[in-house]
Design a protein around this motif. Structure first.
Motif, mmCIF file in Angstrom:
data_model
loop_
_atom_site.group_PDB
_atom_site.id
_atom_site.type_symbol
_atom_site.label_atom_id
_atom_site.label_comp_id
_atom_site.label_asym_id
_atom_site.label_seq_id
_atom_site.Cartn_x
_atom_site.Cartn_y
_atom_site.Cartn_z
ATOM 1 N N GLU A 178 0.738 -1.183 0.217
ATOM 2 C CA GLU A 178 0.117 -0.035 -0.120
ATOM 3 C C GLU A 178 0.716 1.132 -0.175
ATOM 4 N N PHE A 179 0.723 2.273 -0.965
ATOM 5 C CA PHE A 179 1.715 3.293 -0.882
ATOM 6 C C PHE A 179 -0.161 4.562 -0.864
ATOM 7 N N THR A 180 0.426 5.265 -0.769
ATOM 8 C CA THR A 180 0.068 7.115 -0.810
ATOM 9 C C THR A 180 0.605 7.458 -1.712
ATOM 10 N N ALA A 181 0.047 9.150 -2.487
ATOM 11 C CA ALA A 181 0.690 9.411 -3.139
ATOM 12 C C ALA A 181 -0.372 11.189 -3.533
ATOM 13 N N GLU A 182 0.863 12.118 -2.848
ATOM 14 C CA GLU A 182 -0.422 13.405 -3.115
ATOM 15 C C GLU A 182 0.545 14.117 -4.139
ATOM 16 N N VAL A 183 -0.548 14.869 -4.424
ATOM 17 C CA VAL A 183 -0.474 15.821 -6.300
ATOM 18 C C VAL A 183 -0.852 16.680 -6.754
ATOM 19 N N ASP A 184 -0.180 17.856 -6.947
ATOM 20 C CA ASP A 184 -1.243 18.382 -7.022
ATOM 21 C C ASP A 184 -1.883 18.517 -8.709
ATOM 22 N N VAL A 185 -3.213 18.729 -9.088
ATOM 23 C CA VAL A 185 -3.984 18.134 -10.063
ATOM 24 C C VAL A 185 -4.925 19.249 -10.275
ATOM 25 N N LYS A 186 -4.650 19.048 -11.921
ATOM 26 C CA LYS A 186 -5.448 20.224 -13.329
ATOM 27 C C LYS A 186 -7.362 20.101 -12.068
ATOM 28 N N PRO A 187 -7.803 21.294 -11.855
ATOM 29 C CA PRO A 187 -8.502 21.452 -11.209
ATOM 30 C C PRO A 187 -10.347 21.409 -11.621
ATOM 31 N N ASP A 188 -10.837 21.079 -11.305
ATOM 32 C CA ASP A 188 -12.679 20.557 -11.939
ATOM 33 C C ASP A 188 -12.980 21.643 -11.716
ATOM 34 N N PHE A 189 -13.170 22.240 -12.872
ATOM 35 C CA PHE A 189 -14.426 23.422 -13.249
ATOM 36 C C PHE A 189 -15.357 23.016 -14.413
ATOM 37 N N GLU A 190 -17.205 23.816 -14.261
ATOM 38 C CA GLU A 190 -17.696 24.190 -15.530
ATOM 39 C C GLU A 190 -17.136 24.751 -16.699
ATOM 40 N N LEU A 191 -17.172 24.370 -17.426
ATOM 41 C CA LEU A 191 -16.740 25.052 -18.755
ATOM 42 C C LEU A 191 -18.583 26.242 -19.142
ATOM 43 N N ALA A 211 -8.594 40.437 -25.634
ATOM 44 C CA ALA A 211 -9.598 40.544 -24.596
ATOM 45 C C ALA A 211 -10.848 39.120 -24.786
ATOM 46 N N VAL A 212 -10.823 38.264 -25.763
ATOM 47 C CA VAL A 212 -11.933 37.120 -26.079
ATOM 48 C C VAL A 212 -11.753 36.252 -24.414
ATOM 49 N N LEU A 213 -10.302 35.327 -24.657
ATOM 50 C CA LEU A 213 -10.000 35.133 -23.278
ATOM 51 C C LEU A 213 -10.525 35.602 -22.169
ATOM 52 N N GLU A 214 -10.014 36.794 -21.517
ATOM 53 C CA GLU A 214 -9.879 37.521 -20.506
ATOM 54 C C GLU A 214 -11.662 37.965 -20.249
ATOM 55 N N VAL A 215 -12.583 37.870 -21.390
ATOM 56 C CA VAL A 215 -13.708 37.574 -21.056
ATOM 57 C C VAL A 215 -14.579 36.536 -20.474
ATOM 58 N N LEU A 216 -14.083 35.799 -21.276
ATOM 59 C CA LEU A 216 -14.532 34.109 -20.521
ATOM 60 C C LEU A 216 -13.856 33.968 -19.611
ATOM 61 N N LEU A 217 -12.435 33.862 -19.343
ATOM 62 C CA LEU A 217 -11.746 34.018 -18.190
ATOM 63 C C LEU A 217 -13.402 34.667 -16.985
ATOM 64 N N GLU A 218 -13.634 36.274 -17.127
ATOM 65 C CA GLU A 218 -14.811 36.715 -16.161
ATOM 66 C C GLU A 218 -15.849 35.804 -15.425
ATOM 67 N N LYS A 219 -15.973 34.618 -16.178
ATOM 68 C CA LYS A 219 -17.271 34.446 -16.643
ATOM 69 C C LYS A 219 -16.921 32.433 -15.454
ATOM 70 N N LEU A 220 -15.812 32.794 -15.321
ATOM 71 C CA LEU A 220 -15.040 31.861 -14.305
ATOM 72 C C LEU A 220 -14.490 32.074 -13.183
ATOM 73 N N GLU A 221 -14.318 31.247 -12.239
ATOM 74 C CA GLU A 221 -13.680 30.926 -10.566
ATOM 75 C C GLU A 221 -12.575 29.397 -11.025
ATOM 76 N N ILE A 222 -11.658 29.543 -11.204
ATOM 77 C CA ILE A 222 -10.917 28.840 -11.026
ATOM 78 C C ILE A 222 -10.267 28.924 -9.748
ATOM 79 N N PRO A 223 -9.975 27.560 -8.916
ATOM 80 C CA PRO A 223 -8.782 27.435 -8.212
ATOM 81 C C PRO A 223 -7.570 27.133 -8.667
ATOM 82 N N LEU A 224 -6.419 27.328 -8.012
ATOM 83 C CA LEU A 224 -5.613 27.332 -8.874
ATOM 84 C C LEU A 224 -4.293 26.546 -7.821
ATOM 85 N N PRO A 225 -3.248 26.304 -8.727
ATOM 86 C CA PRO A 225 -2.832 25.109 -6.833
ATOM 87 C C PRO A 225 -1.721 26.626 -7.027
#
Length: 459
Positions: free
Chosen positions: A105-118, A285-299
């Protein structure tokens, strides 16, 4: 094999993996063979020592360690796939249970991509500045072209802005010349700037054989930023004479027969360049507009690493340019705190954008072929001024190809988002992006299904 996931925070997980002992058998067999090749036991040929003898001579522990080290990476990767996790860094792995002939048995702690609704990215709206090329812009470019064909004529008068002077420079501290602080016979255009503070002011009004000393600060070397006394000596003053702006000059400096044709071409080139700048602004500008619609947790570990990398890159660029951080902040009109806050904001936006583009690429099920990868490698080599084959060899040898693939996929994702958006300039005109070519011209609409690989460049 069984695995379970514990979410430590939105971007970090802890995997607990149980591996039945029978799944270690191939790794155990390989471990015994490896150790058998490394030891000498009387009565047995090298490599033919039985497992039981190895256990007595070496011990079971080293064999288990060898087998576990062999099996852990594969089992870790399998656990990631089973739980649909995308790691962002190397894991912290710990063996938590080892029951010989029963269980690992082993454990592994790791940073992963956040899960969010696109969110829906169809029909996003963004705005950019107007595309404008003024007569002053054209004149500036034409004058720069005239200067390329100008001639320098010695003059017997005081130097003025725009003149070229031949100078010697000596920087000293407490009467001693600073190491590396002496230059001889350098040609310099008065008023150009970018050398050492106070030089342009000192040169104005000086004639050949004149010398002058002024206070300044070093812009390079180990003593960068320290006060010095600089002595400048002028050995010659030259005036630049420009050719007449006429049809003869147009034929000399270009493939055109008249100055009107030359000027029109300069304007068209400026328009194409401004069009590319506007397109880059539109993508942002387009990417900025899209990012404003999201709250993404960042590692935070990823953000910190990127912050440190960008800060180091900026510091290196300033050092090569001979500019101190204090001088840079003064020119930018920023305090250190404002600089750090702006840098962190841009890093967080960049990291979040990568997650969004990766998710769009996955949703759209983009793929790439060998031709796209080859073209991308060639472009990256050209951008870095390297030989394409040497650059490609380096990427393959150091396993950077997955990064190249990710860049292409993100470029496709960004192109998809931008092409689905409506971008208007400040005057309300729709900005053409879909058919914009790399040289800034507007091409014919592509046939349905035809991929425009070039769009990946601006991701």
């Amino acid at each position: 094999m069984k695995s379970a996931v514990e979410t430590l925070n939105p971007t970090r997980v802890k995997l607990t993996v149980e591996v039945p002992f029978e799944e270690l058998k191939p790794s155990l067999d390989a471990a015994y063979k490896k150790i058998a090749q490394q030891i000498n036991v009387p009565g047995f040929r090298r490599g033919k020592v039985p497992a039981a003898v190895i256990d007595r001579q070496v011990g079971r522990g080293p064999v288990l360690d060898e087998a576990i080290n062999d099996v852990l990476p594969a089992k870790y990767m399998q656990a990631l796939q089973d739980n649909d996790l995308e790691p962002l860094a190397q894991p912290e792995i710990e063996v938590t249970k080892l029951e010989d002939n029963e269980l690992l048995e082993f454990t592994a702690e790791v940073d992963v991509k956040p899960d969010f609704e696109l969110p829906d990215y169809e029909g996003l709206e963004a705005s950019v500045e107007d595309l404008e090329v003024t007569d002053e812009d054209v004149t500036e470019q034409v004058e720069a072209l005239r200067e390329r064909f100008g001639t320098l004529v010695p003059v017997e008068r005081e130097a003025a802005d725009g003149d070229f002077v031949t100078i010697d420079l000596v920087a000293a501290q407490d009467g001693e010349t600073v190491e590396g602080g002496e230059v001889t016979g350098m040609s310099y255009k008065v008023g150009r700037g970018g050398m050492i503070d106070g030089l342009d002011e000192a040169l104005v009004g000086m004639k050949a054989e004149d010398a002058k000393t002024f206070d300044s600060e070093l812009v390079g070397g180990d003593l960068v930023g320290q006060p010095v006394q600089v002595t400048v000596t002028v050995s010659a003053v030259q005036e630049q004479q420009l050719p007449e702006l006429d049809d003869e000059f147009a034929m000399l400096a270009s493939e055109f027969d008249t100055v009107d044709e030359l000027t029109a071409d300069v304007r068209e080139r400026l328009v194409r360049g401004k069009r590319l700048e506007q397109a880059a602004a539109a993508r942002d500008a387009v990417l900025e507009v899209l990012l404003e619609k999201l709250e993404i947790p960042l590692p935070e570990s990823i953000v910190t690493d990127e912050l440190n990398a960008r800060r180091q890159n900026i510091e290196e660029q300033l050092m090569y340019a001979g500019i101190t951080m204090d001088k840079y902040l003064e020119d930018e009109g920023q305090t250190q705190e404002e600089f750090e806050a702006d840098l962190e904001r841009r890093v967080r936006d960049a990291v979040a954008a990568q997650f969004v583009l990766d998710k769009v690429a996955k949703k759209e099920e983009f793929g790439i072929d060998q031709a796209e990868l080859s073209q991308h490698l060639v472009r990256r080599a050209q951008q870095s001024g390297q030989d394409p084959q040497e650059f490609a060899n380096h990427m393959f040898e150091h396993n950077h190809i997955p990064e190249m693939v990710q860049e292409i996929l993100r470029g496709k994702a960004l192109a998809t988002i931008v092409e689905a958006a409506t971008v208007k300039d400040a005057s309300g005109n729709v900005v053409e992006l879909k058919n914009l070519l790399p040289d800034g011209t507007i091409g014919e609409p592509a046939a349905e299904g035809e991929a425009d690989v070039e769009e990946t460049d601006e991701a």
